[in-house]
Design a protein around this motif. Structure first.
Motif, PDB file in Angstrom:
ATOM      1  N   ALA A  16      -1.369  18.098   7.400  1.00  0.00           N
ATOM      2  CA  ALA A  16      -1.647  19.335   8.131  1.00  0.00           C
ATOM      3  C   ALA A  16      -1.647  19.086   9.638  1.00  0.00           C
ATOM      4  O   ALA A  16      -1.181  19.916  10.416  1.00  0.00           O
ATOM      5  N   ALA A  17      -2.160  17.930  10.056  1.00  0.00           N
ATOM      6  CA  ALA A  17      -2.154  17.588  11.478  1.00  0.00           C
ATOM      7  C   ALA A  17      -0.729  17.433  11.989  1.00  0.00           C
ATOM      8  O   ALA A  17      -0.392  17.871  13.094  1.00  0.00           O
ATOM      9  N   TYR A  18       0.130  16.820  11.188  1.00  0.00           N
ATOM     10  CA  TYR A  18       1.547  16.677  11.574  1.00  0.00           C
ATOM     11  C   TYR A  18       2.188  18.045  11.735  1.00  0.00           C
ATOM     12  O   TYR A  18       2.857  18.329  12.721  1.00  0.00           O
TER      13      TYR A  18
ATOM     14  N   ASN B 141     -11.147   4.564   2.304  1.00  0.00           N
ATOM     15  CA  ASN B 141     -10.689   5.332   3.456  1.00  0.00           C
ATOM     16  C   ASN B 141     -10.261   6.749   3.088  1.00  0.00           C
ATOM     17  O   ASN B 141      -9.721   7.469   3.933  1.00  0.00           O
ATOM     18  N   GLY B 142     -10.480   7.154   1.833  1.00  0.00           N
ATOM     19  CA  GLY B 142     -10.159   8.512   1.416  1.00  0.00           C
ATOM     20  C   GLY B 142      -8.685   8.772   1.196  1.00  0.00           C
ATOM     21  O   GLY B 142      -8.278   9.919   0.971  1.00  0.00           O
TER      22      GLY B 142
ATOM     23  N   ALA C 150       0.834  -1.203   0.000  1.00  0.00           N
ATOM     24  CA  ALA C 150       0.000   0.000   0.000  1.00  0.00           C
ATOM     25  C   ALA C 150       0.867   1.252   0.000  1.00  0.00           C
ATOM     26  O   ALA C 150       0.613   2.215  -0.751  1.00  0.00           O
ATOM     27  N   PHE C 151       1.910   1.261   0.830  1.00  0.00           N
ATOM     28  CA  PHE C 151       2.811   2.414   0.855  1.00  0.00           C
ATOM     29  C   PHE C 151       3.570   2.538  -0.467  1.00  0.00           C
ATOM     30  O   PHE C 151       3.860   3.657  -0.926  1.00  0.00           O
ATOM     31  N   GLU C 152       3.878   1.393  -1.076  1.00  0.00           N
ATOM     32  CA  GLU C 152       4.554   1.433  -2.379  1.00  0.00           C
ATOM     33  C   GLU C 152       3.654   2.090  -3.429  1.00  0.00           C
ATOM     34  O   GLU C 152       4.121   2.889  -4.255  1.00  0.00           O
ATOM     35  N   ILE C 153       2.366   1.785  -3.399  1.00  0.00           N
ATOM     36  CA  ILE C 153       1.411   2.392  -4.332  1.00  0.00           C
ATOM     37  C   ILE C 153       1.343   3.899  -4.114  1.00  0.00           C
ATOM     38  O   ILE C 153       1.395   4.690  -5.070  1.00  0.00           O
ATOM     39  N   LEU C 154       1.238   4.321  -2.863  1.00  0.00           N
ATOM     40  CA  LEU C 154       1.151   5.752  -2.555  1.00  0.00           C
ATOM     41  C   LEU C 154       2.416   6.479  -2.997  1.00  0.00           C
ATOM     42  O   LEU C 154       2.358   7.565  -3.591  1.00  0.00           O
ATOM     43  N   ASP C 155       3.560   5.891  -2.702  1.00  0.00           N
ATOM     44  CA  ASP C 155       4.822   6.538  -3.065  1.00  0.00           C
ATOM     45  C   ASP C 155       4.997   6.588  -4.574  1.00  0.00           C
ATOM     46  O   ASP C 155       5.517   7.568  -5.124  1.00  0.00           O
ATOM     47  N   PHE C 156       4.547   5.545  -5.266  1.00  0.00           N
ATOM     48  CA  PHE C 156       4.638   5.518  -6.725  1.00  0.00           C
ATOM     49  C   PHE C 156       3.795   6.636  -7.336  1.00  0.00           C
ATOM     50  O   PHE C 156       4.248   7.352  -8.240  1.00  0.00           O
ATOM     51  N   LEU C 157       2.582   6.822  -6.847  1.00  0.00           N
ATOM     52  CA  LEU C 157       1.728   7.895  -7.359  1.00  0.00           C
ATOM     53  C   LEU C 157       2.319   9.264  -7.041  1.00  0.00           C
ATOM     54  O   LEU C 157       2.232  10.195  -7.843  1.00  0.00           O
TER      55      LEU C 157
ATOM     56  N   TYR D 194      -5.777   8.782  -7.743  1.00  0.00           N
ATOM     57  CA  TYR D 194      -4.622   9.592  -7.316  1.00  0.00           C
ATOM     58  C   TYR D 194      -4.716   9.808  -5.813  1.00  0.00           C
ATOM     59  O   TYR D 194      -5.701   9.435  -5.163  1.00  0.00           O
ATOM     60  N   LEU D 195      -3.709  10.424  -5.246  1.00  0.00           N
ATOM     61  CA  LEU D 195      -3.656  10.667  -3.819  1.00  0.00           C
ATOM     62  C   LEU D 195      -4.882  11.450  -3.354  1.00  0.00           C
ATOM     63  O   LEU D 195      -5.266  12.438  -3.979  1.00  0.00           O
ATOM     64  N   GLY D 196      -5.473  11.034  -2.245  1.00  0.00           N
ATOM     65  CA  GLY D 196      -6.710  11.636  -1.760  1.00  0.00           C
ATOM     66  C   GLY D 196      -6.477  12.783  -0.801  1.00  0.00           C
ATOM     67  O   GLY D 196      -5.393  12.943  -0.225  1.00  0.00           O
ATOM     68  N   ARG D 197      -7.525  13.565  -0.599  1.00  0.00           N
ATOM     69  CA  ARG D 197      -7.399  14.757   0.245  1.00  0.00           C
ATOM     70  C   ARG D 197      -7.167  14.416   1.704  1.00  0.00           C
ATOM     71  O   ARG D 197      -6.685  15.251   2.473  1.00  0.00           O
ATOM     72  N   LYS D 198      -7.480  13.184   2.116  1.00  0.00           N
ATOM     73  CA  LYS D 198      -7.233  12.816   3.507  1.00  0.00           C
ATOM     74  C   LYS D 198      -5.747  12.876   3.830  1.00  0.00           C
ATOM     75  O   LYS D 198      -5.353  13.159   4.967  1.00  0.00           O
ATOM     76  N   LEU D 199      -4.900  12.628   2.835  1.00  0.00           N
ATOM     77  CA  LEU D 199      -3.461  12.738   3.049  1.00  0.00           C
ATOM     78  C   LEU D 199      -3.071  14.172   3.378  1.00  0.00           C
ATOM     79  O   LEU D 199      -2.156  14.417   4.172  1.00  0.00           O
TER      80      LEU D 199
END
Length: 261
Positions: free
Chosen positions: A82-84, A59-60, A19-26, A72-77
């Motif tokens: 922003a929380a970080y 899960n957004g 899952a992290f590989e998919i996110l990082d690839f995008l 593509y990457l979702g707005r929840k990211l």
């Protein structure tokens, strides 16, 4: 029973890694893609990618965009990021340092780090010039292409550097080959001097300055950089380096810490 539980835990861990590989690839591609395109380009089973993409969509974390089932990457990211930032003071200190550098020098100031075995610009403040000199924030760039790269790997041994940097990353943007031993010699020079400057490999019109922002271990956890027109950078070298060193020293005394209240 323990063996079954261990196998299930292993599958979950592999699923998280994928899952992290998919996110990082995008993130690196900077474009929406179909799940089958993602699977083909990361070399993963399509069934696994489709399953994970559906979970991330629900899960957004991913969103449909561009039609034809592209994701593509979702707005929840964004909200997670922003929380970080809201939790840590260091991001504010970094922004203030970049703003001061850009004001003092009129040049583009950047805060840079390693992302895996690549270099990336984490924060940037553009200078007061009529034309744009910058690198896109978050874009992954081969380490040998950058001034900062010489500082960010300086804590590694020569062999560890060669093991860490993919061999193809020594092929420069214009097709020229940078000898790894030449790169290592420049790394050691940067380590001795506590800085590195050169005419940009990526852009023939610019000159790059980098100084380390040292972490608790004493090596460069990040760098502060200036990207300048070549002639102006060379003419103002000493002043620009003084500005960078002062700003970096300030950041080294402002570690990431939770905000109060």
């Amino acid at each position: 029973m323990d063996a079954v539980q261990d196998e299930a835990a292993g599958k979950r861990a592999r699923g998280l890694d994928r899952a992290f590989e998919i996110l990082d690839f995008l993130r690196q591609k900077r474009q929406a893609l179909k799940p089958n395109e993602i699977a083909a380009q990361i070399g993963a089973p399509r069934s696994s990618v489709y399953e994970l993409v559906n979970l991330l969509l629900s899960n957004g974390i991913l969103e449909f965009t561009g039609g034809e089932g592209r994701v593509y990457l979702g707005r929840k990211l964004y909200f997670l990021g922003a929380a970080y930032e809201n939790h840590f003071d260091f991001t504010r200190e970094c922004e203030a340092a970049l703003e001061q550098l850009a004001d003092e020098t009129r040049e583009t100031a950047q805060f840079c780090m390693l992302d895996g075995n690549k270099y990336t610009v984490v924060r940037m403040r553009e200078g007061a010039r009529p034309f744009r000199i910058s690198t896109d924030v978050g874009q992954s760039v081969p380490i040998p292409w950058t001034a900062s790269g010489r500082l960010l790997v300086a804590h590694l041994s020569d062999q560890d550097i060669l093991n860490f940097i993919p061999p193809q990353d020594f092929r420069l943007p214009g097709g020229e080959w940078l000898e790894p031993q030449t790169f290592i010699a420049e790394v050691r020079q940067a380590e001795r001097e506590g800085l590195f400057t050169f005419n940009s490999i990526v852009d023939s019109f610019t000159h790059c300055f980098a100084v380390p922002v040292r972490g608790e271990e004493g090596h460069a956890a990040a760098t502060l950089c200036l990207v300048t027109p070549r002639d102006d950078g060379i003419a103002n070298r000493d002043r620009y380096l003084d500005c960078l060193k002062k700003a970096a020293a300030g950041l080294e005394h402002a570690p990431a810490r939770p905000r109060r209240g």
